[in-house]
Design an enzyme around this catalytic site. Structure first.
Site, PDB file in Angstrom:
ATOM      1  N   PRO A 139       0.329   0.557  23.075  1.00  0.00           N
ATOM      2  CA  PRO A 139       1.657  -0.077  23.111  1.00  0.00           C
ATOM      3  C   PRO A 139       2.032  -0.786  21.822  1.00  0.00           C
ATOM      4  O   PRO A 139       2.113  -2.013  21.769  1.00  0.00           O
ATOM      5  CB  PRO A 139       1.533  -1.063  24.282  1.00  0.00           C
ATOM      6  N   CYS A 140       2.296  -0.001  20.792  1.00  0.00           N
ATOM      7  CA  CYS A 140       2.582  -0.590  19.482  1.00  0.00           C
ATOM      8  C   CYS A 140       3.932  -1.327  19.499  1.00  0.00           C
ATOM      9  O   CYS A 140       4.203  -2.125  18.619  1.00  0.00           O
ATOM     10  CB  CYS A 140       2.548   0.471  18.399  1.00  0.00           C
ATOM     11  N   HIS A 141       4.733  -1.070  20.525  1.00  0.00           N
ATOM     12  CA  HIS A 141       6.005  -1.793  20.619  1.00  0.00           C
ATOM     13  C   HIS A 141       5.785  -3.270  20.931  1.00  0.00           C
ATOM     14  O   HIS A 141       6.688  -4.080  20.775  1.00  0.00           O
ATOM     15  CB  HIS A 141       6.900  -1.155  21.687  1.00  0.00           C
TER      16      HIS A 141
END
Length: 176
Positions: A139-141
């Site tokens: 989940p790089c967001h």
DNA sequence: TGCATGGCGCCGG
DNA sequence: ACCGGCGCCATGC
């Protein structure tokens, strides 16, 4: 021999392309992204790195349902595991640390670098996230700037906004 | 090898 | 609050 499968499907954030690997009953995600060109490039990379790999066209109902449920806000945990076939040790450590960020939370690039054991490599951490082969799964967001700005997300900052909003993460108040 | 390039951070004006 | 400038570090060519 390495057996891989690929397909794509429509979602609320556009067409998603994916590559998966069958492990008993549960699929593992090798690639997930919204950029067709990045998808094609990744496949080329795999062909070079794993000359013995076979890539078939095959849909995974489970993958598409789990991702759709997440994007609809029905299930916080996508419950799919990544299988990294590419990436340096540094990148993998950054990605693995990113996975530990829980749903609804956000940390800064600097904090992420620290967590991964590279105190001063926050800039490089951003670059490593840009190379994330499995969006949503890693989940790089949930990694944003120290200033509270959301930072970049490939070409599509809109998608990052959508995901932060989906998880109810406010832009200017990051949660430790 | 060296150097430019990034999904960044910090400080000063 | 808003820049510009400089510092940071792993990669790629």
């Amino acid at each position: 021999m390495l057996e891989l499968f690929k397909d794509d499907f429509h979602s609320v954030i556009g067409t998603l392309y994916y590559i998966w690997k069958a492990l008993n009953n549960c699929p593992e995600i090798v690639f997930l992204g919204n950029d067709r060109k990045a998808f094609d490039r990744y496949i080329e990379k795999l062909k070079i790195k794993f000359s013995d790999a076979e890539l078939y066209n095959r849909k995974s109902e489970e993958v598409e349902i789990k991702i759709s449920n997440y994007l609809a806000g029905r299930t916080p945990d996508i419950d799919l595991k990544p299988y990294f076939l590419t990436g340096s040790d540094f990148e993998k450590k950054i990605w693995l640390s990113t996975i530990k960020i829980p749903y609804g939370a956000a940390i800064s690039y600097k904090e992420l670098a620290q967590k991964a054991g590279f105190t001063r490599a926050w800039r490089a951490a951003g670059t490593a996230l840009n190379h994330n082969p499995v969006m949503l799964i890693v989940p790089c967001h949930r990694v944003i700037k120290s200033s509270g700005e959301i930072g970049f997300f490939g070409r599509d900052t809109k998608i990052k906004e959508f995901l932060l909003n989906l998880e109810n993460i406010s832009k200017n108040k990051k949660i430790k």
